[in-house]
Scaffold this active site. Structure first.
Site, PDB file in Angstrom:
ATOM      1  N   ARG A  41      19.725  51.691 -29.367  1.00  0.00           N
ATOM      2  CA  ARG A  41      20.370  51.172 -30.581  1.00  0.00           C
ATOM      3  C   ARG A  41      21.775  51.731 -30.766  1.00  0.00           C
ATOM      4  O   ARG A  41      22.655  51.027 -31.269  1.00  0.00           O
ATOM      5  CB  ARG A  41      19.501  51.486 -31.800  1.00  0.00           C
ATOM      6  CG  ARG A  41      18.291  50.587 -31.834  1.00  0.00           C
ATOM      7  CD  ARG A  41      17.384  50.897 -32.982  1.00  0.00           C
ATOM      8  NE  ARG A  41      16.390  49.851 -33.131  1.00  0.00           N
ATOM      9  CZ  ARG A  41      15.305  49.949 -33.865  1.00  0.00           C
ATOM     10  NH1 ARG A  41      15.051  51.065 -34.522  1.00  0.00           N
ATOM     11  NH2 ARG A  41      14.453  48.949 -33.948  1.00  0.00           N
ATOM     12  N   LYS A 198      -4.521  40.134 -33.202  1.00  0.00           N
ATOM     13  CA  LYS A 198      -5.213  39.539 -34.351  1.00  0.00           C
ATOM     14  C   LYS A 198      -4.581  38.277 -34.903  1.00  0.00           C
ATOM     15  O   LYS A 198      -3.371  38.200 -35.098  1.00  0.00           O
ATOM     16  CB  LYS A 198      -5.263  40.568 -35.481  1.00  0.00           C
ATOM     17  CG  LYS A 198      -6.247  41.680 -35.217  1.00  0.00           C
ATOM     18  CD  LYS A 198      -6.380  42.527 -36.445  1.00  0.00           C
ATOM     19  CE  LYS A 198      -7.526  43.514 -36.317  1.00  0.00           C
ATOM     20  NZ  LYS A 198      -7.500  44.440 -37.446  1.00  0.00           N
ATOM     21  N   GLY A 351       6.985  44.193 -30.509  1.00  0.00           N
ATOM     22  CA  GLY A 351       6.929  45.509 -29.870  1.00  0.00           C
ATOM     23  C   GLY A 351       6.237  45.487 -28.520  1.00  0.00           C
ATOM     24  O   GLY A 351       6.792  45.945 -27.510  1.00  0.00           O
ATOM     25  N   GLY A 374      10.036  43.238 -36.993  1.00  0.00           N
ATOM     26  CA  GLY A 374       9.618  42.549 -38.225  1.00  0.00           C
ATOM     27  C   GLY A 374      10.510  41.367 -38.551  1.00  0.00           C
ATOM     28  O   GLY A 374      10.027  40.310 -38.975  1.00  0.00           O
TER      29      GLY A 374
HETATM   30  P1  ADP Z   1       3.488  42.256 -30.381  1.00  0.00           P
HETATM   31  O1  ADP Z   1       3.685  43.723 -30.658  1.00  0.00           O
HETATM   32  O2  ADP Z   1       4.251  41.822 -29.150  1.00  0.00           O
HETATM   33  O3  ADP Z   1       3.754  41.379 -31.571  1.00  0.00           O
HETATM   34  P2  ADP Z   1       0.627  42.480 -30.859  1.00  0.00           P
HETATM   35  O4  ADP Z   1       0.832  43.825 -31.452  1.00  0.00           O
HETATM   36  O5  ADP Z   1       0.217  41.389 -31.770  1.00  0.00           O
HETATM   37  O6  ADP Z   1       1.927  42.046 -30.000  1.00  0.00           O
HETATM   38  O7  ADP Z   1      -0.520  42.539 -29.757  1.00  0.00           O
HETATM   39  C1  ADP Z   1      -0.493  43.400 -28.647  1.00  0.00           C
HETATM   40  C2  ADP Z   1      -1.813  44.048 -28.415  1.00  0.00           C
HETATM   41  O8  ADP Z   1      -2.858  43.094 -28.302  1.00  0.00           O
HETATM   42  C3  ADP Z   1      -1.819  44.836 -27.124  1.00  0.00           C
HETATM   43  O9  ADP Z   1      -2.033  46.194 -27.407  1.00  0.00           O
HETATM   44  C4  ADP Z   1      -2.978  44.236 -26.325  1.00  0.00           C
HETATM   45  O10 ADP Z   1      -3.734  45.208 -25.644  1.00  0.00           O
HETATM   46  C5  ADP Z   1      -3.812  43.592 -27.406  1.00  0.00           C
HETATM   47  N1  ADP Z   1      -4.659  42.519 -26.854  1.00  0.00           N
HETATM   48  C6  ADP Z   1      -4.275  41.464 -26.119  1.00  0.00           C
HETATM   49  N2  ADP Z   1      -5.313  40.713 -25.754  1.00  0.00           N
HETATM   50  C7  ADP Z   1      -6.420  41.316 -26.248  1.00  0.00           C
HETATM   51  C8  ADP Z   1      -7.821  41.027 -26.181  1.00  0.00           C
HETATM   52  N3  ADP Z   1      -8.286  39.967 -25.534  1.00  0.00           N
HETATM   53  N4  ADP Z   1      -8.672  41.879 -26.815  1.00  0.00           N
HETATM   54  C9  ADP Z   1      -8.188  42.960 -27.473  1.00  0.00           C
HETATM   55  N5  ADP Z   1      -6.879  43.284 -27.577  1.00  0.00           N
HETATM   56  C10 ADP Z   1      -6.013  42.470 -26.965  1.00  0.00           C
HETATM   57 MG    MG Z   2       2.416  45.224 -31.532  1.00  0.00          MG
END
Ligand code: ADP
Ligand code: MG
Length: 396
Positions: A41, A198, A351, A374
């Site tokens: 950054r 989720k 992230g 965010g």
């Molecule tokens: P980002 O940070 O890119 O927005 P998220 O935080 O929503 O992404 O999701 C990333 C997480 O989701 C990772 O830690 C990954 O391990 C988890 N993940 C992906 N697929 C699955 C799955 N089938 N079951 C459980 N966790 C999962």
């Molecule tokens: Mg994440």
């Protein structure tokens, strides 16, 4: 989006001799001794500061760092390590100024760093009196902090209301341009990948994108809930059964527009959630009661990769599997490589998504990588970010 660009002001010779206030994002990670552990950054903030100096401005830069208590400065809140790093990068002294709200001594051709702006009382609540005082410090305000663009605070919003001129710095302008290209005027087909753990954290994004995109690829835990919604069994996989109706509504909204939510045809399963768990590829309709789906299967990955290769625009947020575990990383890798190979304009953020991009080394092949976690997600939700809103209002 129409905003005044700081680069244009520089090119038009409107910056020489002016007092320029730059709101940067210098919120770097630090170790226990306060040393900067990762300086992306700080490096990213240099072009804007350098441009202001080159144009002959008297330059003030500020940022937040961590989560200090307003009105109670503590040594660990100090931007001192950042001032030091910035001085190295700029090759000139960068004095750090505390208690700066009522006046700052800086001459044209000089730069000062104004101490952590979140220490000022009223910063978070966008206090009008504070914003007016800060606006009075400068002739030109520059917002170059996309990471805080979704927050209306005194240094990101109020000051932009009251400064004589309010403009977007190069980092913010690049984000605005990439987002406009991907979402406002996309080359079709527009394909979005919304994955991760989720549905609940990304439901608004799914709904907003369902109105816009031609293909809505779901992955990860989100895909599990969509598989359930399509009548498939998912065993013990991470899912949110209480959101089934919402998932069905997204599928229906897409179908009504002649668009689609591709559901996995095969998956990679395990019996436990562990890095060394044995990985078994199964057809999507053959998942056992005690299975955990931890990745999309190779057929699904190939099908999705083919769609990504044909896309005009790609928006990516979220890994499609537990990519932290080698055996369950292949789906995410296949998606990453397909995005890299696609001729589509691609934009990615989040992230864990950035971690996946770094893991597969495809940074140079993604059209635009958004740095604002965010803020990026709120754009995908279809929101107008406060920082963009006020800058565009000040441009008209
Ligand atoms: P980002 O940070 O890119 O927005 P998220 O935080 O929503 O992404 O999701 C990333 C997480 O989701 C990772 O830690 C990954 O391990 C988890 N993940 C992906 N697929 C699955 C799955 N089938 N079951 C459980 N966790 C999962
Ligand atoms: Mg994440």
């Amino acid at each position: 989006m129409n905003v005044i660009r700081f680069s244009d002001l520089c090119a038009q010779g409107k910056v020489a001799g002016q007092r320029v206030f730059i709101r940067a994002d210098l919120n770097v990670p630090q170790d226990d001794a306060g040393r900067i552990t990762e300086d992306t950054r700080v490096r990213a903030s240099v072009p804007c500061i350098q441009a202001a100096l080159d144009a002959g401005a008297a330059v003030m830069v500020t940022s937040h760092l961590g989560r200090p208590t307003e009105g109670a400065f503590k040594p660990e809140d100090s931007l001192a390590p950042v001032a030091e790093r910035l001085a190295e990068l700029l090759g000139r002294p960068v004095p750090l100024v505390a208690n700066w709200v009522d006046g700052v001594d800086v001459a044209p051709g000089q730069v000062v760093l104004l101490e952590n702006c979140r220490v000022n009382k009223g910063e978070k609540k966008n206090d009008e009196a504070l914003a007016k005082k800060m606006a009075a410090l400068c002739d030109i305000y520059v917002n170059d902090a996309f990471g805080t663009a979704h927050r209306a605070e005194a240094t990101t919003y109020g000051i932009a209301q009251f400064a004589k001129i309010a403009s977007a710095g190069p980092l913010l302008a690049a984000e605005i341009d990439a987002i406009t290209k991907a979402l406002a005027h996309p080359a079709r087909p527009l394909v979005a990948i919304v994955a991760g753990s989720k549905v609940s954290t990304k439901l608004t994004i799914l709904k907003a994108l369902a109105e816009k995109v031609d293909q809505l690829i779901v992955g990860g835990g989100i895909a599990n809930t969509f598989m359930l919604a399509s009548g498939l069994s998912i065993g013990k996989s991470l899912a949110e059964p209480d959101l089934l109706d919402q998932a069905k509504a997204v599928i229906e909204a897409m179908r009504a527009r002649g668009a689609a939510v591709p559901i996995p045809v095969d998956v990679v399963t395990a019996k436990t959630f562990a890095a060394d768990a044995a990985a078994t590829v199964k057809a999507a309709d053959a998942v056992a009661e005690d299975d955990l789906i931890l990745d999309i299967g190779p057929k699904t990955a190939e099908m999705l990769a083919a769609q990504l290769r044909e896309a005009g625009t790609i928006v990516w947020n979220g890994p499609v599997g537990v990519f932290e575990f080698e055996a369950f990383s292949h789906g995410t890798e296949a998606i990453a490589r397909a995005i890299a190979q696609s001729k589509a304009f691609s934009i990615a953020g989040g992230g864990d998504t950035l971690a996946a991009i770094a893991k597969y080394g495809i940074e140079k092949d993604v059209g635009y990588i958004s740095t604002g976690g965010g803020a990026f997600l709120e754009i995908l939700e279809g929101k107008t970010l406060p920082a963009f809103e006020i800058l565009s209002r000040r441009a008209s």
